[in-house]
Design a protein around this motif. Structure first.
Motif, PDB file in Angstrom:
ATOM      1  N   GLU A 136       4.306   6.817  11.896  1.00  0.00           N
ATOM      2  CA  GLU A 136       4.899   5.795  12.295  1.00  0.00           C
ATOM      3  C   GLU A 136       4.194   4.403  12.162  1.00  0.00           C
ATOM      4  OE1 GLU A 136       8.753   6.441  13.179  1.00  0.00           O
ATOM      5  OE2 GLU A 136       8.167   5.289  15.010  1.00  0.00           O
ATOM      6  N   LEU A 137       2.957   4.474  12.509  1.00  0.00           N
ATOM      7  CA  LEU A 137       2.057   3.324  12.399  1.00  0.00           C
ATOM      8  C   LEU A 137       1.901   2.742  11.089  1.00  0.00           C
ATOM      9  CD1 LEU A 137       0.094   1.426  13.672  1.00  0.00           C
ATOM     10  CD2 LEU A 137      -1.692   3.132  13.231  1.00  0.00           C
ATOM     11  N   VAL A 138       1.995   3.707  10.099  1.00  0.00           N
ATOM     12  CA  VAL A 138       1.571   3.103   8.800  1.00  0.00           C
ATOM     13  C   VAL A 138       3.056   3.150   7.808  1.00  0.00           C
ATOM     14  CG1 VAL A 138      -0.526   4.216   8.685  1.00  0.00           C
ATOM     15  CG2 VAL A 138       1.236   5.589   7.811  1.00  0.00           C
ATOM     16  N   ALA A 139       4.042   3.674   8.351  1.00  0.00           N
ATOM     17  CA  ALA A 139       5.378   3.793   7.659  1.00  0.00           C
ATOM     18  C   ALA A 139       5.674   2.119   6.897  1.00  0.00           C
ATOM     19  CB  ALA A 139       6.416   4.232   8.350  1.00  0.00           C
ATOM     20  N   GLU A 140       5.644   1.278   7.835  1.00  0.00           N
ATOM     21  CA  GLU A 140       6.009   0.203   6.975  1.00  0.00           C
ATOM     22  C   GLU A 140       4.780  -0.760   6.402  1.00  0.00           C
ATOM     23  OE1 GLU A 140       9.091  -0.984   7.038  1.00  0.00           O
ATOM     24  OE2 GLU A 140       8.351  -2.866   6.324  1.00  0.00           O
ATOM     25  N   PRO A 141       3.690  -0.677   6.923  1.00  0.00           N
ATOM     26  CA  PRO A 141       2.479  -1.379   6.262  1.00  0.00           C
ATOM     27  C   PRO A 141       2.312  -0.726   4.780  1.00  0.00           C
ATOM     28  CG  PRO A 141       1.974  -1.099   8.513  1.00  0.00           C
ATOM     29  CD  PRO A 141       3.163  -0.315   8.296  1.00  0.00           C
ATOM     30  N   PHE A 142       2.539   0.726   4.695  1.00  0.00           N
ATOM     31  CA  PHE A 142       1.899   1.179   3.477  1.00  0.00           C
ATOM     32  C   PHE A 142       3.144   1.092   2.471  1.00  0.00           C
ATOM     33  CE2 PHE A 142      -1.274   4.772   4.761  1.00  0.00           C
ATOM     34  CZ  PHE A 142      -2.058   3.566   5.447  1.00  0.00           C
ATOM     35  N   ARG A 143       4.396   0.608   3.091  1.00  0.00           N
ATOM     36  CA  ARG A 143       5.594   0.284   1.983  1.00  0.00           C
ATOM     37  C   ARG A 143       5.084  -0.864   1.011  1.00  0.00           C
ATOM     38  NH1 ARG A 143       9.637   3.006   4.736  1.00  0.00           N
ATOM     39  NH2 ARG A 143       9.832   1.635   6.381  1.00  0.00           N
ATOM     40  N   HIS A 144       4.342  -1.881   1.685  1.00  0.00           N
ATOM     41  CA  HIS A 144       3.991  -2.943   1.050  1.00  0.00           C
ATOM     42  C   HIS A 144       2.290  -3.222   1.097  1.00  0.00           C
ATOM     43  CE1 HIS A 144       8.127  -3.843   1.865  1.00  0.00           C
ATOM     44  NE2 HIS A 144       8.018  -3.816   2.844  1.00  0.00           N
ATOM     45  N   LEU A 145       1.810  -2.100   0.291  1.00  0.00           N
ATOM     46  CA  LEU A 145       0.377  -2.112   0.413  1.00  0.00           C
ATOM     47  C   LEU A 145      -0.208  -3.298  -0.437  1.00  0.00           C
ATOM     48  CD1 LEU A 145      -0.350   1.701  -0.248  1.00  0.00           C
ATOM     49  CD2 LEU A 145      -1.209   0.323   1.688  1.00  0.00           C
ATOM     50  N   PRO A 146      -1.267  -3.814  -0.074  1.00  0.00           N
ATOM     51  CA  PRO A 146      -2.227  -4.836  -0.524  1.00  0.00           C
ATOM     52  C   PRO A 146      -2.545  -4.078  -1.963  1.00  0.00           C
ATOM     53  CG  PRO A 146      -3.108  -4.681   1.611  1.00  0.00           C
ATOM     54  CD  PRO A 146      -2.102  -3.699   1.436  1.00  0.00           C
ATOM     55  N   GLU A 147      -2.583  -5.054  -3.041  1.00  0.00           N
ATOM     56  CA  GLU A 147      -2.899  -4.260  -4.140  1.00  0.00           C
ATOM     57  C   GLU A 147      -3.939  -3.540  -4.299  1.00  0.00           C
ATOM     58  OE1 GLU A 147      -2.638  -7.290  -7.518  1.00  0.00           O
ATOM     59  OE2 GLU A 147      -3.016  -5.907  -8.966  1.00  0.00           O
ATOM     60  N   SER A 148      -5.099  -3.817  -3.832  1.00  0.00           N
ATOM     61  CA  SER A 148      -6.279  -3.186  -4.008  1.00  0.00           C
ATOM     62  C   SER A 148      -6.347  -1.895  -3.123  1.00  0.00           C
ATOM     63  CB  SER A 148      -7.324  -4.023  -3.352  1.00  0.00           C
ATOM     64  OG  SER A 148      -7.242  -4.464  -1.830  1.00  0.00           O
ATOM     65  N   PHE A 149      -5.204  -1.647  -2.250  1.00  0.00           N
ATOM     66  CA  PHE A 149      -5.261  -0.552  -1.540  1.00  0.00           C
ATOM     67  C   PHE A 149      -3.838   0.425  -2.109  1.00  0.00           C
ATOM     68  CE2 PHE A 149      -7.505  -3.026   1.347  1.00  0.00           C
ATOM     69  CZ  PHE A 149      -8.305  -2.183   2.077  1.00  0.00           C
ATOM     70  N   SER A 150      -3.322  -0.020  -3.433  1.00  0.00           N
ATOM     71  CA  SER A 150      -2.161   0.721  -3.803  1.00  0.00           C
ATOM     72  C   SER A 150      -2.610   1.610  -4.905  1.00  0.00           C
ATOM     73  CB  SER A 150      -1.041  -0.210  -4.296  1.00  0.00           C
ATOM     74  OG  SER A 150      -0.004   0.246  -4.822  1.00  0.00           O
ATOM     75  N   GLY A 151      -2.480   3.160  -4.537  1.00  0.00           N
ATOM     76  CA  GLY A 151      -3.055   3.809  -5.700  1.00  0.00           C
ATOM     77  C   GLY A 151      -1.750   4.273  -6.448  1.00  0.00           C
ATOM     78  N   ALA A 152      -2.131   5.854  -6.845  1.00  0.00           N
ATOM     79  CA  ALA A 152      -1.190   6.526  -7.726  1.00  0.00           C
ATOM     80  C   ALA A 152       0.234   6.413  -7.028  1.00  0.00           C
ATOM     81  CB  ALA A 152      -1.505   7.802  -8.010  1.00  0.00           C
ATOM     82  N   ASN A 153       1.388   5.991  -7.917  1.00  0.00           N
ATOM     83  CA  ASN A 153       2.787   6.076  -7.283  1.00  0.00           C
ATOM     84  C   ASN A 153       2.889   4.977  -5.913  1.00  0.00           C
ATOM     85  OD1 ASN A 153       3.778   7.538  -9.362  1.00  0.00           O
ATOM     86  ND2 ASN A 153       3.185   9.288  -8.417  1.00  0.00           N
ATOM     87  N   GLY A 154       2.007   4.319  -5.542  1.00  0.00           N
ATOM     88  CA  GLY A 154       2.386   3.293  -4.649  1.00  0.00           C
ATOM     89  C   GLY A 154       1.508   4.080  -3.324  1.00  0.00           C
ATOM     90  N   HIS A 155       1.115   5.171  -3.540  1.00  0.00           N
ATOM     91  CA  HIS A 155       0.184   5.914  -2.234  1.00  0.00           C
ATOM     92  C   HIS A 155      -1.086   5.215  -2.016  1.00  0.00           C
ATOM     93  CE1 HIS A 155       2.693   9.408  -1.609  1.00  0.00           C
ATOM     94  NE2 HIS A 155       2.840   9.547  -2.802  1.00  0.00           N
TER      95      HIS A 155
END
Lengths: 592, 371
Positions: free
Chosen positions: A390-409
């Motif tokens: 629940e904590l990461v659901a929203e922030p991980f939908r819009h990850l900063p570029e440097s934290f965005s890996g394969a397929n947006g994970h």
């Protein structure tokens, strides 16, 4: 504002963190010129009847430290009141400094009023999420004839304020230099909204605008409400507002929450360092570490009533506190919100769902009860996974570029877990898998946990005693769980996806073929490093791109090296019973 | 340095005869309605907070079934205007008849929004503070609150549905782990506080409502039935929670002893305030009842209820109040004590996995099975 007054040159310090459920104390002292962890203790937080004073919980936790360290830390005066003995005396009793952080308060309720904001300004407002705020309404100041406040009407605004009674009205306008009709309308409505409050409890109005507009508004408001101002140069400098806005919000958090905690005054009198919000201190530590290591860090803390996410690299510290999300008394709400399957799928074993539901509700009524059986432990850790998701659901939908890996994970270099459910997991594999399952990173990531709960203390210390922070980090106050290599891409269960070769310092090598759908664990003790050669199958990615091999040095940990070839997102069998069986296998694979 | 090792446990009162004092405080200065020495019931209002302002919306467009723009033309009042109850706020003139929308309460027009809604500022009653227990007012804090003292058999539960009632205590079970059927709720239990043993089904909850009972007391209720219990007008108290299999023996013993006596049930509960407990008071005319004082350290001989599986719900006696650090089956380490169960078995129990049943005298319910 916080943390500027630590006693410089302190050789020993006692740190206390007052959470909603637990108050924890940790003693750190210099041994042969280096700071070292000595002892810790914990006690119930005493905000409630019959004590209703945070000091009692701190005293009890410190007494635990006294027993563990055989060192007197409290002194009792003629009236029978105990306080921390400062500074350390010749007999080695007492400490040179006493630091306190706390998260045992309600969030600040906030209504945001703004004109049309540029993206940079909206991004700057994200600083609010770091400071235990709950934004209960967002309204656009009307500047057109239709009289609408963004998606809302003025009636919605009145209803929101009547229902929520926010502590703060935040007004933000970057482009306006003069009062527009919309601004005048805001001032008029504010006057009416004030009628809903007792005169002594009116909300503080925080104005973020250009100088001329701020002056005009302050002149209108200051006779009615407490006012804070943040002056901006113009739309193009919107990003500069982060720091001054954070300072104002920290000040208000202190005035409206911390300083009103029962016993706060007495506790503050013991310490020369201001009592700080736990999340502020945690974010400072993680930002510091990211800067020193020049790596991408993700930190998560699962608390009783609040949870906290920090993402930091050399140029960014993003901190998000989610008030009301935790594994304390709100578990029953979580169960209702996410549904039983989202929690119970993580519970191995055969305990029927009806019993699990009963135990979960029981746990929410008795959050301090330690899990005595394996089933209770699995259930607590399952709840921890659900809270983290629940904590990461929203922030991980819009990850900063440097934290965005394969397929947006998520991709990052370090993940650090904190909070009772992670700190207290009896097997390190349980803590590692909890973090891995909930955050589902990709690439190669080093996992750690804040076993001693010292991350906030390091944040307080870092401003004046950086060598203490360096010493403590050097002696592994953060427990290294191990390195995880996540294999992602087109993964088929049972098909070869990766070959890896471990090259030990003595030259011995060991090669393993990894099948899709599995978790692998290899022992690699803390403090050891070995060379790892990874050869992924075509289209399979271990962080450097599909099919790209890599040879790296990896540090060990209490779990060791883990290869996660389960795929992203995690694949689930159809039935809940099969899902629970699957989780059992995963736990077994990592030694949980 | 203090080296004496003690632990102050969580506690609930389960006492056959005790004097209990409770403070009841307003959140803001208000008015008291009781005097020292006055006898009060749980439902009695002892104090009221000051009136407060609130918002009341009158949706003209909705009431007249008009589009917002048309609705705005019918509104007769302006922001800032004071209106009296039943004064017209809007008027719709038709060919044959005229419709008026009247102010539901007196107030002041704060705003009229573009959707055709009138925002009224109204005064509403302030906080109403009820006694919450039956007893005598023994102290007043002017404009702020009161202290009430009760004497009697007193039992605190784990969960309540928020209702308070008075009635004759009636046991429909002879053992703490028995269950009842809906058919047992006939006219004979009307107005009673009924003890139903282990748990209740949805049918039993409904049957109790039809029989107009004033309260149900049981060990536990399945989580999905908590909402059903919350909807009932009568008081529901769970003595054990959601997973208990029998009413704890010391509690059942007190309830059984007072079968047929008047009882006062105050089923208070809030998940964020774990020490706000529902309670059952059976008033007694006793002069020398001991005063309950919270915060006593755990001692050998204390009766405790265990809160964690696999011993969840068991009641035993503390044998050693400080058994040091122990490792649980889960692998978790915790400080704890040693507890002896009625079967003579000894168990290490973490301090935070028990609560003292303060005042409890017995470990086994007479005529009932062991719990």
């Amino acid at each position: 504002m916080f943390g500027d007054e630590f006693v410089e040159g302190a050789e020993s310090f006692l740190y206390a963190d007052i959470g909603t459920a637990w108050t924890r104390a940790v003693l750190v002292d210099q041994v042969e010129g280096r700071y070292q962890f000595v002892a810790r203790g914990e006690a119930r937080t005493t905000l409630e009847y019959p004590t209703a004073n945070i000091v009692a919980g701190v005293q009890e936790a410190v007494r635990e430290v006294e027993r563990a360290s055989s060192r007197a830390l409290l002194i009792t005066d003629s009236e029978g009141d105990s306080r921390v003995l400062l500074p350390e005396d010749e007999d080695g009793d007492g400490v040179d400094a006493f630091l306190v952080t706390t998260s045992a308060f309600r969030p600040l309720k906030l209504v945001v009023f703004s004109t049309e904001l540029p993206p940079a300004a909206r991004a700057a407002l994200s600083v609010l999420h770091a400071l235990y705020t709950e934004i209960v309404g967002t309204f656009t100041v009307p500047d057109r004839e239709n009289g609408r406040w963004g998606e809302h009407s003025v009636a919605d605004l009145f209803q929101t304020v009547d229902r929520e009674r926010p502590d703060i009205m935040l007004f933000v306008a970057f482009g306006e230099t003069e009062p527009t009709p919309g601004v005048e309308h805001f001032l008029h409505v504010l006057q009416a909204l004030n009628n809903l409050y007792d005169v002594r409890q009116r909300p503080t109005v925080v104005i973020v605008a250009q100088n001329t507009l701020v002056s005009h508004m302050v002149a209108q408001i200051e006779t009615m409400n407490p006012v804070e101002r943040v002056v901006v140069a113009g739309e193009e400098d919107a990003g500069d507002v982060r720091h001054p806005l954070a300072e104002v919000m920290e000040k208000l958090l202190h005035e409206r929450r911390l300083a009103r905690m029962p016993g706060f005054g007495a506790l503050q009198a013991w310490s020369e360092t201001p009592v700080q919000p736990t999340a502020v201190a945690q974010a400072r530590t993680i930002g510091l570490l990211a800067g020193q290591l020049r790596r991408r860090l993700v930190f998560v803390d699962v608390g009783g009533e609040h949870s906290h996410l920090v993402m930091a690299d050399a140029g960014l510290v993003s901190s998000i506190v989610r008030p009301g999300l935790g594994i304390g008394f709100r578990l029953q709400e979580l169960l209702e919100r996410v549904g039983p399957e989202a929690i119970f799928r993580w519970v191995p074993g055969l305990l029927p769902e009806r019993e699990l539901a009963g135990l979960l509700v029981h746990r929410s009524w008795y959050p301090l009860v330690p899990p005595a059986t394996r089933d209770a432990l699995w259930l607590e850790q399952a709840a921890g996974r659900a809270v983290l998701q629940e904590l990461v659901a929203e922030p991980f939908r819009h990850l900063p570029e440097s934290f965005s890996g394969a397929n947006g994970h998520l991709t990052c270099d370090y993940i650090i877990g904190a909070g009772g459910v992670i700190q207290g997991a009896p097997e390190p594999g349980q803590a590692l898998l909890l973090l891995l399952d909930a955050l589902q990173p990709t690439g190669i990531v080093h996992m750690m946990r804040d076993r001693l709960g010292l991350v906030p203390a390091l944040g307080v210390l870092s401003q004046t005693e950086p060598e203490a922070v360096a010493d403590l980090l050097a002696q592994h106050v953060l427990e290294s769980l191990g390195t995880v290599v996540v294999v992602s891409g087109p993964i088929q269960s049972g098909k070869e996806v990766l070959q890896f070769r471990m090259i030990h310092p003595d030259g011995a090598t060991y090669t393993v073929t990894v099948e899709g759908g599995r978790l692998y664990r290899e022992y690699l003790e803390p403090g050891l490093r070995l060379e790892l050669e990874l050869r992924p199958a075509r289209k399979v990615d271990v962080g450097l791109g599909p099919g790209q091999p890599v040879r790296i040095q990896v540090p060990g940990g209490t779990v060791g090296l883990v290869i996660d070839a389960r795929g992203r997102p995690l694949p689930w069998p159809d039935s809940l019973a099969e899902q629970r069986r699957q989780v059992q296998e995963w736990l077994f694979d990592v030694g949980g | 340095m203090e080296s004496f090792r003690t632990h102050v446990p969580e506690e609930v009162i389960v006492s056959p005869c005790v004097r209990v004092r409770r403070e009841r405080m307003l959140k803001a200065l208000g008015q008291l309605f009781v005097r020292i020495g006055q006898f009060v019931h749980p439902h009695d209002v002892v104090a009221k907070g000051p009136e407060r302002t609130a918002v009341r919306l009158v949706d003209v467009a909705e009431e007249f079934k008009l589009k917002p723009k048309a609705a705005l033309k019918t509104i007769l009042v302006e922001p800032g205007q004071n209106v009296k109850e039943q004064e017209p706020l809007a008027r719709q003139s038709g060919l044959f008849r005229r419709k008026e929308l009247l102010a539901p309460v007196s107030g002041r027009v704060m705003e009229i929004d573009a959707q055709g809604r009138v925002v009224l500022q109204v005064m509403v009653e302030g906080e109403t503070l009820r006694a919450g227990l039956q007893g005598k007012v023994i102290n007043l804090m002017p404009r702020y609150g009161v202290v009430i003292e009760s004497v009697g058999a007193f039992v605190q539960g784990v969960w309540g549905n928020g209702r308070s009632h008075v009635g004759i205590l009636r046991l429909l079970v002879s053992a703490p782990d028995e269950m009842v059927s809906p058919e047992q709720f006939d006219v004979s239990v009307r107005g009673n506080i009924v003890v139903v043993g282990r748990t209740a089904s949805a049918e039993v909850l409904e049957a109790a409502a039809r029989a107009r009972v004033h309260g149900l007391i049981m060990a536990s209720l399945r989580p999905e039935l908590l909402e059903v219990a919350e909807r009932q007008d009568y008081a529901v108290v769970l003595t054990e929670g959601v997973v208990g299999t029998a009413i704890a023996a010391p509690i059942f013993d007190i309830l059984r002893r007072h079968n047929g006596h008047e009882a006062v049930v105050h089923a208070a509960f809030h998940p964020a305030r774990p020490r706000l407990r529902p309670d059952i008071l059976i008033p007694l005319q006793v002069e020398d009842a001991p005063l309950f004082r919270p915060g006593r350290p755990l001692e050998a001989g204390d009766v405790v209820r265990l809160l964690a599986p696999p011993l969840l719900g068991k009641v035993g006696k503390v044998r050693d109040p400080w058994a040091g650090l122990g490792v649980l089956e889960s692998g978790v380490e915790a400080q704890g004590c040693e507890v002896e169960l009625p079967d003579g078995s000894l168990h290490f129990v973490p301090f935070h996995a028990l609560e003292r049943l303060s005042g409890a005298e017995t470990l086994e319910a007479e005529g009932g099975s062991e719990v």
